[in-house]
Design a protein around this motif. Structure first.
Motif, PDB file in Angstrom:
ATOM      1  N   SER A   3      43.693  37.964  36.329  1.00 41.53           N
ATOM      2  CA  SER A   3      42.610  38.097  37.291  1.00 41.53           C
ATOM      3  C   SER A   3      41.433  37.201  36.916  1.00 41.53           C
ATOM      4  O   SER A   3      41.274  36.791  35.759  1.00 41.53           O
ATOM      5  CB  SER A   3      42.135  39.549  37.353  1.00 41.53           C
ATOM      6  OG  SER A   3      41.394  39.881  36.196  1.00 41.53           O
ATOM      7  N   GLN A   4      40.591  36.930  37.905  1.00 41.93           N
ATOM      8  CA  GLN A   4      39.416  36.098  37.681  1.00 41.93           C
ATOM      9  C   GLN A   4      38.469  36.755  36.675  1.00 41.93           C
ATOM     10  O   GLN A   4      37.912  36.081  35.800  1.00 41.93           O
ATOM     11  CB  GLN A   4      38.690  35.822  39.001  1.00 41.93           C
ATOM     12  CG  GLN A   4      37.599  34.754  38.894  1.00 41.93           C
ATOM     13  CD  GLN A   4      37.069  34.352  40.259  1.00 41.93           C
ATOM     14  OE1 GLN A   4      37.433  34.925  41.276  1.00 41.93           O
ATOM     15  NE2 GLN A   4      36.201  33.363  40.294  1.00 41.93           N
ATOM     16  N   THR A   5      38.331  38.068  36.761  1.00 42.87           N
ATOM     17  CA  THR A   5      37.474  38.778  35.810  1.00 42.87           C
ATOM     18  C   THR A   5      38.000  38.649  34.394  1.00 42.87           C
ATOM     19  O   THR A   5      37.238  38.376  33.454  1.00 42.87           O
ATOM     20  CB  THR A   5      37.382  40.271  36.200  1.00 42.87           C
ATOM     21  OG1 THR A   5      36.741  40.384  37.467  1.00 42.87           O
ATOM     22  CG2 THR A   5      36.587  41.044  35.156  1.00 42.87           C
ATOM     23  N   LYS A   7      39.883  36.307  33.220  1.00 39.63           N
ATOM     24  CA  LYS A   7      39.715  34.920  32.780  1.00 39.63           C
ATOM     25  C   LYS A   7      38.279  34.648  32.348  1.00 39.63           C
ATOM     26  O   LYS A   7      38.033  33.940  31.364  1.00 39.63           O
ATOM     27  CB  LYS A   7      40.120  33.960  33.902  1.00 39.63           C
ATOM     28  CG  LYS A   7      41.609  33.896  34.174  1.00 39.63           C
ATOM     29  CD  LYS A   7      41.905  32.964  35.345  1.00 39.63           C
ATOM     30  CE  LYS A   7      43.382  32.913  35.658  1.00 39.63           C
ATOM     31  NZ  LYS A   7      43.688  32.062  36.835  1.00 39.63           N
ATOM     32  N   VAL A  75      42.653  24.857  39.771  1.00 43.50           N
ATOM     33  CA  VAL A  75      42.737  26.303  39.541  1.00 43.50           C
ATOM     34  C   VAL A  75      44.115  26.827  39.915  1.00 43.50           C
ATOM     35  O   VAL A  75      44.688  27.684  39.211  1.00 43.50           O
ATOM     36  CB  VAL A  75      41.637  27.038  40.341  1.00 43.50           C
ATOM     37  CG1 VAL A  75      41.833  28.548  40.276  1.00 43.50           C
ATOM     38  CG2 VAL A  75      40.251  26.670  39.810  1.00 43.50           C
ATOM     39  N   PRO A  81      41.602  30.141  32.146  1.00 38.29           N
ATOM     40  CA  PRO A  81      40.228  30.029  32.624  1.00 38.29           C
ATOM     41  C   PRO A  81      39.884  28.570  32.917  1.00 38.29           C
ATOM     42  O   PRO A  81      40.228  27.674  32.122  1.00 38.29           O
ATOM     43  CB  PRO A  81      39.397  30.555  31.447  1.00 38.29           C
ATOM     44  CG  PRO A  81      40.345  31.362  30.619  1.00 38.29           C
ATOM     45  CD  PRO A  81      41.682  30.713  30.790  1.00 38.29           C
ATOM     46  N   GLY A 108      38.034  30.505  42.312  1.00 37.05           N
ATOM     47  CA  GLY A 108      38.686  31.070  41.140  1.00 37.05           C
ATOM     48  C   GLY A 108      38.145  30.523  39.832  1.00 37.05           C
ATOM     49  O   GLY A 108      38.636  30.878  38.765  1.00 37.05           O
ATOM     50  N   VAL A 110      35.721  30.182  36.658  1.00 40.69           N
ATOM     51  CA  VAL A 110      35.032  31.233  35.895  1.00 40.69           C
ATOM     52  C   VAL A 110      33.928  30.684  34.989  1.00 40.69           C
ATOM     53  O   VAL A 110      33.298  31.445  34.259  1.00 40.69           O
ATOM     54  CB  VAL A 110      36.028  32.064  35.060  1.00 40.69           C
ATOM     55  CG1 VAL A 110      36.997  32.790  35.978  1.00 40.69           C
ATOM     56  CG2 VAL A 110      36.767  31.211  34.046  1.00 40.69           C
ATOM     57  N   ILE A 146      31.303  38.195  39.607  1.00 42.14           N
ATOM     58  CA  ILE A 146      32.013  37.355  38.637  1.00 42.14           C
ATOM     59  C   ILE A 146      31.124  37.124  37.416  1.00 42.14           C
ATOM     60  O   ILE A 146      29.990  36.651  37.550  1.00 42.14           O
ATOM     61  CB  ILE A 146      32.401  36.002  39.261  1.00 42.14           C
ATOM     62  CG1 ILE A 146      33.315  36.227  40.470  1.00 42.14           C
ATOM     63  CG2 ILE A 146      33.090  35.103  38.225  1.00 42.14           C
ATOM     64  CD1 ILE A 146      33.529  34.979  41.297  1.00 42.14           C
TER      65      ILE A 146
END
Length: 253
Positions: A3-5, A7, A75, A81, A108, A110, A146
């Motif tokens: 997930s983006q979080t 990463k 991405v 990341p 996406g 980070v 984010i």
């Protein structure tokens, strides 16, 4: 897929003084995949390289929409990341900057670099102006939920000869402290190469320090020992690749 979080949290955790995150800066999806397969822990673009690969000069000559399309492909090509060298954010005004940051993070991404030089202008933003810009970046990330890693770059050392760098250290630390209060997560000092000065900066800075170095794996241990938390290679990988391409092509003509 991570997930983006996750990463974002991973990227943040990789900034460790004396054990730095090493970023072999890339310029497109193909180079990103190659560096990821080589064992990289994170992927970072270099604005100079991304622009040059599309036939543009640095300094936001590459149109924003085109830059975002390239980032999107990067991405999508890796499950690591991704942090983007976003130059000055394609805007001076904090509100417009925030809008551009939201577009970037929605892909996406980070992490990002934001520099304090006035792109296509002269000199650096005042500390107050750059603080406002960094706060706009953090607000944009927060609005999207984010935990983006904001690497605040100062161009103090790039805009001065090496003989003057020692006299700029206090000014750099003043900026670092202000940028930290504005929500920055790291402090990037491209152009600073004197090891003693890097060491002093790392001792006094509150943020993880990021330096730029040539493509020389053997030298990374010495740089790490100074206390840096992030090492970037900047445009150097692209320049070496283009040099090889030029040399080999000339052998045919």
């Amino acid at each position: 897929m991570t997930s983006q979080t996750d990463k974002a949290l991973l990227l943040r955790s990789l900034h460790v003084p004396h054990d730095p995150l090493i970023l072999y800066n890339i310029w497109d999806a193909g180079s990103a995949k190659t560096v990821a397969q080589a064992g990289a822990k994170a992927i970072a673009t270099g604005s100079w390289s991304v622009a040059a690969a599309q036939g543009y000069g640095d300094g936001e000559e590459l149109p924003l929409d085109e830059a975002l399309a390239i980032v999107q492909r990067i991405v999508q090509s890796v499950d690591l990341p991704v942090t983007v060298d976003f130059e000055g954010g394609y805007a001076a005004d904090p509100d417009r900057l925030g809008q551009n940051i939201r577009k970037l993070l929605a892909l996406g991404v980070v992490g990002l670099n934001l520099e304090d030089q006035v792109v296509n202008g002269t000199g650096l933003y005042s500390i107050a102006d750059q603080v406002a810009r960094l706060r706009a970046v953090r607000a944009a990330a927060d609005a999207l939920g984010i935990a983006a890693v904001i690497n605040a770059r100062t161009d103090l050392f790039l805009q001065a000869p090496a003989r003057d760098h020692a006299s700029l250290l206090d000014s750099a630390l003043e900026r670092e402290a202000a940028f930290a209060t504005a929500g920055a997560d790291g402090f990037f000092v491209p152009g600073l190469t004197d090891k003693a000065l890097i060491g002093r900066l790392c001792e006094k800075a509150t943020l993880p320090v990021n330096v730029m170095m040539p493509v020389d794996p053997a030298a990374s241990a010495d740089i790490a020992a100074l206390g840096v938390a992030r090492i970037s290679l900047g445009p150097n990988p692209y320049r070496e690749m283009i040099s090889t391409l030029d040399r080999q092509a000339r052998g045919f003509f």
